[in-house]
Write a protein that holds these residues in place. Sequence first.
Motif, PDB file in Angstrom:
ATOM      1  N   GLU A   1      -2.980  -7.294  -2.023  1.00  0.00           N
ATOM      2  CA  GLU A   1      -4.095  -6.441  -2.445  1.00  0.00           C
ATOM      3  C   GLU A   1      -3.754  -4.962  -2.250  1.00  0.00           C
ATOM      4  OE1 GLU A   1      -7.420  -7.770  -0.206  1.00  0.00           O
ATOM      5  OE2 GLU A   1      -7.562  -9.703  -1.232  1.00  0.00           O
ATOM      6  N   LEU A   2      -3.114  -4.661  -1.115  1.00  0.00           N
ATOM      7  CA  LEU A   2      -2.731  -3.273  -0.850  1.00  0.00           C
ATOM      8  C   LEU A   2      -1.705  -2.782  -1.859  1.00  0.00           C
ATOM      9  CD1 LEU A   2      -2.872  -0.748   0.937  1.00  0.00           C
ATOM     10  CD2 LEU A   2      -1.097  -1.800   2.395  1.00  0.00           C
ATOM     11  N   ALA A   3      -0.693  -3.608  -2.154  1.00  0.00           N
ATOM     12  CA  ALA A   3       0.349  -3.200  -3.106  1.00  0.00           C
ATOM     13  C   ALA A   3      -0.229  -3.037  -4.508  1.00  0.00           C
ATOM     14  CB  ALA A   3       1.469  -4.243  -3.123  1.00  0.00           C
ATOM     15  N   SER A   4      -1.206  -3.856  -4.857  1.00  0.00           N
ATOM     16  CA  SER A   4      -1.835  -3.736  -6.172  1.00  0.00           C
ATOM     17  C   SER A   4      -2.614  -2.420  -6.287  1.00  0.00           C
ATOM     18  CB  SER A   4      -2.763  -4.932  -6.420  1.00  0.00           C
ATOM     19  OG  SER A   4      -3.402  -4.824  -7.673  1.00  0.00           O
ATOM     20  N   GLY A   5      -3.348  -2.092  -5.239  1.00  0.00           N
ATOM     21  CA  GLY A   5      -4.097  -0.831  -5.248  1.00  0.00           C
ATOM     22  C   GLY A   5      -3.188   0.380  -5.284  1.00  0.00           C
ATOM     23  N   GLU A   6      -2.080   0.330  -4.518  1.00  0.00           N
ATOM     24  CA  GLU A   6      -1.129   1.438  -4.494  1.00  0.00           C
ATOM     25  C   GLU A   6      -0.503   1.652  -5.864  1.00  0.00           C
ATOM     26  OE1 GLU A   6      -0.106   3.749  -2.328  1.00  0.00           O
ATOM     27  OE2 GLU A   6      -1.761   3.143  -1.037  1.00  0.00           O
ATOM     28  N   LEU A   7      -0.235   0.550  -6.575  1.00  0.00           N
ATOM     29  CA  LEU A   7       0.357   0.698  -7.913  1.00  0.00           C
ATOM     30  C   LEU A   7      -0.621   1.366  -8.875  1.00  0.00           C
ATOM     31  CD1 LEU A   7       2.599   0.202  -9.946  1.00  0.00           C
ATOM     32  CD2 LEU A   7       1.660  -2.095 -10.328  1.00  0.00           C
ATOM     33  N   LYS A   8      -1.890   0.995  -8.797  1.00  0.00           N
ATOM     34  CA  LYS A   8      -2.880   1.622  -9.685  1.00  0.00           C
ATOM     35  C   LYS A   8      -2.992   3.125  -9.419  1.00  0.00           C
ATOM     36  CE  LYS A   8      -5.759  -2.462 -10.403  1.00  0.00           C
ATOM     37  NZ  LYS A   8      -7.089  -3.075 -10.192  1.00  0.00           N
ATOM     38  N   ARG A   9      -3.014   3.515  -8.149  1.00  0.00           N
ATOM     39  CA  ARG A   9      -3.121   4.939  -7.811  1.00  0.00           C
ATOM     40  C   ARG A   9      -1.875   5.711  -8.254  1.00  0.00           C
ATOM     41  NH1 ARG A   9      -5.749   2.707  -3.298  1.00  0.00           N
ATOM     42  NH2 ARG A   9      -3.786   2.572  -2.145  1.00  0.00           N
ATOM     43  N   THR A  10      -0.721   5.069  -8.073  1.00  0.00           N
ATOM     44  CA  THR A  10       0.520   5.740  -8.472  1.00  0.00           C
ATOM     45  C   THR A  10       0.583   5.891  -9.981  1.00  0.00           C
ATOM     46  OG1 THR A  10       1.634   4.773  -6.546  1.00  0.00           O
ATOM     47  CG2 THR A  10       3.034   5.677  -8.283  1.00  0.00           C
ATOM     48  N   GLU A  11       0.100   4.915 -10.715  1.00  0.00           N
ATOM     49  CA  GLU A  11       0.079   4.998 -12.180  1.00  0.00           C
ATOM     50  C   GLU A  11      -0.838   6.138 -12.634  1.00  0.00           C
ATOM     51  OE1 GLU A  11       0.999   0.356 -13.513  1.00  0.00           O
ATOM     52  OE2 GLU A  11      -1.087   1.049 -13.261  1.00  0.00           O
ATOM     53  N   GLN A  12      -2.007   6.299 -11.948  1.00  0.00           N
ATOM     54  CA  GLN A  12      -2.920   7.392 -12.294  1.00  0.00           C
ATOM     55  C   GLN A  12      -2.293   8.754 -12.010  1.00  0.00           C
ATOM     56  OE1 GLN A  12      -6.439   6.539 -10.051  1.00  0.00           O
ATOM     57  NE2 GLN A  12      -7.096   4.865 -11.425  1.00  0.00           N
ATOM     58  N   LEU A  13      -1.619   8.875 -10.873  1.00  0.00           N
ATOM     59  CA  LEU A  13      -0.955  10.125 -10.530  1.00  0.00           C
ATOM     60  C   LEU A  13       0.182  10.434 -11.495  1.00  0.00           C
ATOM     61  CD1 LEU A  13      -0.879   9.820  -6.634  1.00  0.00           C
ATOM     62  CD2 LEU A  13      -2.314  11.364  -8.011  1.00  0.00           C
ATOM     63  N   ALA A  14       0.904   9.385 -11.871  1.00  0.00           N
ATOM     64  CA  ALA A  14       2.006   9.600 -12.811  1.00  0.00           C
ATOM     65  C   ALA A  14       1.489  10.051 -14.160  1.00  0.00           C
ATOM     66  CB  ALA A  14       2.814   8.310 -12.957  1.00  0.00           C
ATOM     67  N   ALA A  15       0.313   9.535 -14.558  1.00  0.00           N
ATOM     68  CA  ALA A  15      -0.276   9.960 -15.833  1.00  0.00           C
ATOM     69  C   ALA A  15      -0.669  11.428 -15.786  1.00  0.00           C
ATOM     70  CB  ALA A  15      -1.481   9.091 -16.167  1.00  0.00           C
ATOM     71  N   GLN A  16      -1.008  11.959 -14.612  1.00  0.00           N
ATOM     72  CA  GLN A  16      -1.376  13.361 -14.435  1.00  0.00           C
ATOM     73  C   GLN A  16      -0.164  14.214 -14.042  1.00  0.00           C
ATOM     74  OE1 GLN A  16      -4.500  13.317 -11.503  1.00  0.00           O
ATOM     75  NE2 GLN A  16      -5.832  11.986 -12.754  1.00  0.00           N
ATOM     76  N   ARG A  17       0.992  13.587 -14.079  1.00  0.00           N
ATOM     77  CA  ARG A  17       2.253  14.243 -13.714  1.00  0.00           C
ATOM     78  C   ARG A  17       2.246  14.707 -12.251  1.00  0.00           C
ATOM     79  NH1 ARG A  17       5.380  15.055 -18.117  1.00  0.00           N
ATOM     80  NH2 ARG A  17       4.326  14.967 -20.170  1.00  0.00           N
ATOM     81  N   LEU A  18       1.511  13.936 -11.403  1.00  0.00           N
ATOM     82  CA  LEU A  18       1.479  14.240  -9.970  1.00  0.00           C
ATOM     83  C   LEU A  18       2.343  13.270  -9.154  1.00  0.00           C
ATOM     84  CD1 LEU A  18      -2.333  15.015  -9.581  1.00  0.00           C
ATOM     85  CD2 LEU A  18      -0.427  16.634  -9.817  1.00  0.00           C
ATOM     86  N   ALA A  19       2.960  12.295  -9.830  1.00  0.00           N
ATOM     87  CA  ALA A  19       3.866  11.338  -9.179  1.00  0.00           C
ATOM     88  C   ALA A  19       5.088  11.150 -10.054  1.00  0.00           C
ATOM     89  CB  ALA A  19       3.172  10.001  -8.950  1.00  0.00           C
ATOM     90  N   THR A  20       6.219  10.990  -9.401  1.00  0.00           N
ATOM     91  CA  THR A  20       7.476  10.847 -10.130  1.00  0.00           C
ATOM     92  C   THR A  20       7.661   9.404 -10.604  1.00  0.00           C
ATOM     93  OG1 THR A  20       8.742  10.303  -8.147  1.00  0.00           O
ATOM     94  CG2 THR A  20       8.472  12.665  -8.687  1.00  0.00           C
ATOM     95  N   GLN A  21       8.609   9.234 -11.529  1.00  0.00           N
ATOM     96  CA  GLN A  21       8.931   7.892 -12.016  1.00  0.00           C
ATOM     97  C   GLN A  21       9.539   7.032 -10.899  1.00  0.00           C
ATOM     98  OE1 GLN A  21       8.249   6.510 -15.032  1.00  0.00           O
ATOM     99  NE2 GLN A  21       7.054   8.410 -15.334  1.00  0.00           N
ATOM    100  N   SER A  22      10.225   7.677  -9.978  1.00  0.00           N
ATOM    101  CA  SER A  22      10.801   6.943  -8.845  1.00  0.00           C
ATOM    102  C   SER A  22       9.696   6.350  -7.965  1.00  0.00           C
ATOM    103  CB  SER A  22      11.689   7.874  -8.023  1.00  0.00           C
ATOM    104  OG  SER A  22      12.193   7.201  -6.882  1.00  0.00           O
TER     105      SER A  22
END
Length: 351
Positions: free
Chosen positions: A113-134
């Motif tokens: 559950e934690l890993a699933s939530g972290e992936l969703k947040r990282t995807e949102q940040l990446a869409a806003q260019r606030l998280a890297t592809q790495s």
Amino acid sequence: MNRSLLLPLLCLLLAACSHGAADDEGEAAAVQGQVAVTTATPVQQTFHDTVEAWGVAVGDPQHARAISLAHGGQVVALQVAAGQSVRHGQPLLTITPDPAARNAYRQAQSALELASGELKRTEQLAAQRLATQSQLASARKALADAQAALEAQRALGGGSAQETVSAPADGVVGTLSVGLGERFAANAPLLGFTPAHALVAQLGVQPEDGARLHIGMPVQLRSVYGNQAAFVGSLRMIGQSVDPQTHLLGAQVELPAEAGAALVAGAALEAQIRTADVTAWAVPRGAVLHDERGDYLFQLEHGHAKRVDVTLRSPAGDPVGVQGPLDAQAKVIVLGVYELADGDAVRESTR
């Protein structure tokens, strides 16, 4: 009649009577000391040489298995007993997983559950260019690892409150290694299982017969109890050491598939292992005797009994097969043989 003629006639009569009595006495003397016997002529014959063996039907060690689980637990129900026949999929026992396995499963669920939530947040940040592809790739990998860990804990039994162990095939429960309410460790054997039609005959033979046996010889087997039909197996293994308890040489026979329907594990068996055919003298069974020197018989030679030491090669049936220095022209003594010693005078009975 003239008395001068009567006297010579009486003398002749007395002489004839005395001569007849002498002949009877001579015949009685000739018979006295002789043993009346009956005889048979020995002939050469081909016998099917066999080795006798005894044993039991057991589960084939090449197919029998011990059922265990990769996790510990506690037995809460037993649906079978040792020696019971079962069908494929039939419940054998019910267990509750070890508390540690249940705890590890819940932890794996939380991590997923934690890993699933972290992936969703990282995807949102990446869409806003606030998280890297790495960072996005790392979050996806963390989710995949969490899913794999959860599946592993589910396979270890932590995903259910109770687990039923079922029969993997039609067969027989050999042994029960656990009891009701007993806790067991991971990979501990719970019960022994032998698939149907996976029986072998575990036999014991006399050590001196081991040299006559080789793999592949046909073996006729029959249950010691009852009137079940015999069946033919094949010799699969010959032991090279004597069992210290039975003092016999172990041998194993592969049984045909139909034997599984007629036998159960533990059934006592008697067996005849057919070895190479042998040519021997065929003589009546009653002619062969045995003493501390071994097997022997008597032959009639010139009115006397002659002892001939023999080896009994085919003891089954009548006549039996023997090997030894028999004279093909001399008859074998049959009836009256128990009264004889080597060299005794004998005569053949006419009755």
